[in-house]
Design a protein around this motif. Structure first.
Motif, PDB file in Angstrom:
ATOM      1  N   ILE A 103       0.774  -1.505   0.402  1.00 49.20           N
ATOM      2  CA  ILE A 103      -0.360  -0.067   0.048  1.00 49.20           C
ATOM      3  C   ILE A 103       0.646   1.275   0.092  1.00 49.20           C
ATOM      4  CG2 ILE A 103      -1.610   0.854   1.475  1.00 49.20           C
ATOM      5  CD1 ILE A 103      -2.257  -1.401   2.474  1.00 49.20           C
ATOM      6  N   PRO A 104       0.594   2.068  -1.273  1.00 48.92           N
ATOM      7  CA  PRO A 104       1.278   3.189  -0.952  1.00 48.92           C
ATOM      8  C   PRO A 104       1.453   4.016   0.128  1.00 48.92           C
ATOM      9  CG  PRO A 104      -0.176   2.964  -3.083  1.00 48.92           C
ATOM     10  CD  PRO A 104      -0.153   2.579  -2.250  1.00 48.92           C
ATOM     11  N   ASP A 105       1.935   5.267   0.846  1.00 45.04           N
ATOM     12  CA  ASP A 105       1.881   6.524   1.679  1.00 45.04           C
ATOM     13  C   ASP A 105       1.056   7.317   0.986  1.00 45.04           C
ATOM     14  OD1 ASP A 105       3.406   4.948   3.575  1.00 45.04           O
ATOM     15  OD2 ASP A 105       5.253   5.846   3.046  1.00 45.04           O
ATOM     16  N   ILE A 106       1.331   7.554  -0.498  1.00 38.86           N
ATOM     17  CA  ILE A 106       0.697   8.507  -0.826  1.00 38.86           C
ATOM     18  C   ILE A 106      -0.415   7.905  -2.259  1.00 38.86           C
ATOM     19  CG2 ILE A 106       2.011  10.135  -1.785  1.00 38.86           C
ATOM     20  CD1 ILE A 106      -0.608  11.003  -0.801  1.00 38.86           C
ATOM     21  N   LEU A 107      -0.756   8.016  -2.784  1.00 39.92           N
ATOM     22  CA  LEU A 107      -1.417   8.047  -4.658  1.00 39.92           C
ATOM     23  C   LEU A 107      -2.359   9.527  -5.318  1.00 39.92           C
ATOM     24  CD1 LEU A 107      -2.305   4.270  -6.071  1.00 39.92           C
ATOM     25  CD2 LEU A 107      -4.317   7.358  -6.742  1.00 39.92           C
ATOM     26  N   SER A 108      -1.768  10.237  -6.563  1.00 42.32           N
ATOM     27  CA  SER A 108      -2.663  11.347  -6.807  1.00 42.32           C
ATOM     28  C   SER A 108      -2.378  11.281  -8.398  1.00 42.32           C
ATOM     29  CB  SER A 108      -1.715  12.338  -5.797  1.00 42.32           C
ATOM     30  OG  SER A 108      -0.519  12.509  -6.120  1.00 42.32           O
ATOM     31  N   LEU A 109      -2.806  12.039  -8.470  1.00 46.09           N
ATOM     32  CA  LEU A 109      -2.793  12.918 -10.302  1.00 46.09           C
ATOM     33  C   LEU A 109      -3.249  13.439  -9.783  1.00 46.09           C
ATOM     34  CD1 LEU A 109      -7.063  10.594 -10.737  1.00 46.09           C
ATOM     35  CD2 LEU A 109      -4.803   9.323 -10.808  1.00 46.09           C
ATOM     36  N   SER A 110      -1.796  13.901 -10.990  1.00 50.82           N
ATOM     37  CA  SER A 110      -1.442  15.315 -12.117  1.00 50.82           C
ATOM     38  C   SER A 110      -2.604  16.032 -12.431  1.00 50.82           C
ATOM     39  CB  SER A 110      -0.286  15.460 -11.824  1.00 50.82           C
ATOM     40  OG  SER A 110       0.661  15.848 -11.536  1.00 50.82           O
ATOM     41  N   GLY A 111      -3.818  16.811 -12.281  1.00 50.54           N
ATOM     42  CA  GLY A 111      -4.834  17.204 -13.257  1.00 50.54           C
ATOM     43  C   GLY A 111      -4.727  18.658 -13.542  1.00 50.54           C
ATOM     44  N   GLU A 112      -5.298  19.118 -14.400  1.00 53.03           N
ATOM     45  CA  GLU A 112      -4.642  20.240 -15.336  1.00 53.03           C
ATOM     46  C   GLU A 112      -4.656  21.274 -14.074  1.00 53.03           C
ATOM     47  OE1 GLU A 112      -4.657  22.946 -18.975  1.00 53.03           O
ATOM     48  OE2 GLU A 112      -5.290  20.534 -18.197  1.00 53.03           O
ATOM     49  N   GLU A 143     -11.568  16.446 -14.868  1.00 57.04           N
ATOM     50  CA  GLU A 143     -10.158  16.973 -15.885  1.00 57.04           C
ATOM     51  C   GLU A 143      -9.003  16.049 -16.616  1.00 57.04           C
ATOM     52  OE1 GLU A 143      -7.660  19.484 -13.144  1.00 57.04           O
ATOM     53  OE2 GLU A 143      -9.258  19.127 -11.839  1.00 57.04           O
ATOM     54  N   PRO A 144      -8.788  16.856 -17.123  1.00 52.57           N
ATOM     55  CA  PRO A 144      -7.270  16.340 -17.308  1.00 52.57           C
ATOM     56  C   PRO A 144      -6.039  15.612 -17.167  1.00 52.57           C
ATOM     57  CG  PRO A 144      -7.694  18.291 -18.745  1.00 52.57           C
ATOM     58  CD  PRO A 144      -9.141  17.792 -17.796  1.00 52.57           C
ATOM     59  N   ILE A 145      -5.905  14.258 -17.099  1.00 56.85           N
ATOM     60  CA  ILE A 145      -5.263  14.051 -15.638  1.00 56.85           C
ATOM     61  C   ILE A 145      -3.528  13.401 -16.575  1.00 56.85           C
ATOM     62  CG2 ILE A 145      -4.442  12.214 -14.379  1.00 56.85           C
ATOM     63  CD1 ILE A 145      -6.171  13.588 -14.005  1.00 56.85           C
ATOM     64  N   TYR A 146      -2.126  14.296 -15.893  1.00 54.42           N
ATOM     65  CA  TYR A 146      -1.077  13.755 -17.330  1.00 54.42           C
ATOM     66  C   TYR A 146      -0.048  12.723 -15.978  1.00 54.42           C
ATOM     67  CZ  TYR A 146      -2.646  18.291 -18.633  1.00 54.42           C
ATOM     68  OH  TYR A 146      -2.705  20.033 -18.926  1.00 54.42           O
ATOM     69  N   ASN A 147      -0.584  13.178 -14.805  1.00 52.07           N
ATOM     70  CA  ASN A 147       0.645  11.365 -14.115  1.00 52.07           C
ATOM     71  C   ASN A 147      -0.163  11.286 -13.320  1.00 52.07           C
ATOM     72  OD1 ASN A 147       2.500  10.555 -12.543  1.00 52.07           O
ATOM     73  ND2 ASN A 147       3.537  13.213 -12.064  1.00 52.07           N
ATOM     74  N   LEU A 148       0.145   9.934 -12.513  1.00 50.29           N
ATOM     75  CA  LEU A 148      -0.080   9.087 -11.595  1.00 50.29           C
ATOM     76  C   LEU A 148       0.502   8.747 -10.799  1.00 50.29           C
ATOM     77  CD1 LEU A 148      -2.945   6.561 -11.072  1.00 50.29           C
ATOM     78  CD2 LEU A 148      -0.842   6.422  -9.277  1.00 50.29           C
ATOM     79  N   ASN A 149       0.890   9.265  -9.652  1.00 51.36           N
ATOM     80  CA  ASN A 149       1.831   9.217  -8.582  1.00 51.36           C
ATOM     81  C   ASN A 149       1.793   8.866  -7.285  1.00 51.36           C
ATOM     82  OD1 ASN A 149       3.449  10.599  -6.273  1.00 51.36           O
ATOM     83  ND2 ASN A 149       4.741  10.780  -7.508  1.00 51.36           N
TER      84      ASN A 149
END
Length: 272
Positions: A103-112, A143-149
């Motif tokens: 399980i990650p300590d964070i999961l995020s999406l970089s949006g517009e 919204e558009p997503i450029y990156n999943l971190n």
């Protein structure tokens, strides 16, 4: 370094020290002197434009950005290029991560316009995401997503382990994504083919009237490899990861905690 016209720099671990600080006045003075000699100063980072805009708010001369590891280009606050994930791809990635990795300590999406964080991380402080919200259903992300971190900064997993996760992702989704170690115990999962070298190439050749061999680049970790390999001259920071040190043309004299980037820029381009 007379043939070079463009200086591209990474941010985390390159300009920023380990406390996420840099000498604002010194950078502003250096950029002003560089512009007087007709150099372009370019930020080439895995960070979102939202984050970069916050970091460089006190630096009005910083106007050209390769953000999201090359997935988004901005000049004077205007997006000129972007490559994004489909919701279907994000759903496949989310499922794979959930069933494959610890399980990650964070999961995020970089949006517009903002960072969109998975709901289960709502109680975790995220000062590095200036504008953010939360999602529980990917279908409702509009919204558009450029990156999943994803990242394991709290657990501080070794880079060798995280690199194996990167390799697993790239093997599982070869036609959809480009995963890369992002530093700080994290992985950036980008649309297929996206990297800093590609972003720089588009920015410099299509918008700034130059070529990649006129670029000097500085970086510190794996997501800078393509950039250092493809530009005219590539510097690795003294504190860089081993994989980047192997491909660099030169290593800075000082690390990121001792203004190694600004020292090298001043020595090579300003006080030469």
């Amino acid at each position: 370094m007379g043939k070079y016209r463009f200086i591209a720099i990474d941010v985390d671990g390159t300009l920023l020290d380990d406390n996420d600080r840099f000498d604002v006045n010194r950078l502003n003075k250096d950029i002003e002197l560089l512009e007087q000699q007709n150099y372009h100063f370019i930020i080439a980072s895995g960070n979102s434009h939202d984050s970069l805009s916050t970091i460089f708010r006190p630096c009005p001369l910083v106007k050209e950005f390769v953000a999201e590891n090359g997935g988004r280009l901005i000049i004077n606050g205007k997006s000129i290029y972007g490559k994004t994930h489909s919701i279907t791809t994000l759903q496949q990635l989310y499922s794979f991560i959930e069933n494959t990795f610890p399980i990650p300590d964070i999961l995020s999406l970089s949006g517009e316009t903002q960072t969109i964080i998975a709901e289960q991380y709502r109680n975790i402080p995220v000062p590095f995401y200036p504008h953010h919200t939360y999602f529980s259903d990917l279908q409702k992300v509009t919204e558009p997503i450029y990156n999943l971190n994803i990242g394991w900064a709290k657990r501080k997993l070794p880079q060798t382990i995280i690199q194996e996760y990167v390799n697993q992702l790239n093997r599982q989704f070869p036609d959809l994504i480009q995963a890369t170690y992002s530093g700080a115990y994290g992985i950036d999962i980008l649309p297929q083919g996206v990297n800093k070298a590609l972003g720089l190439k588009i920015l410099v050749e299509e918008y700034l009237g130059g070529t990649l061999d006129q670029v000097v680049a500085f970086g510190d970790t794996s997501n800078d490899i393509e950039m250092l390999l493809e530009v005219g001259y590539g510097y690795a920071m003294k504190n860089a990861t081993d994989d980047l040190l192997k491909v660099a043309d030169k290593v800075t004299k000082f690390d990121n905690n001792h203004s190694g980037l600004l020292f090298e820029i001043e020595r090579q381009f300003i006080h030469r």
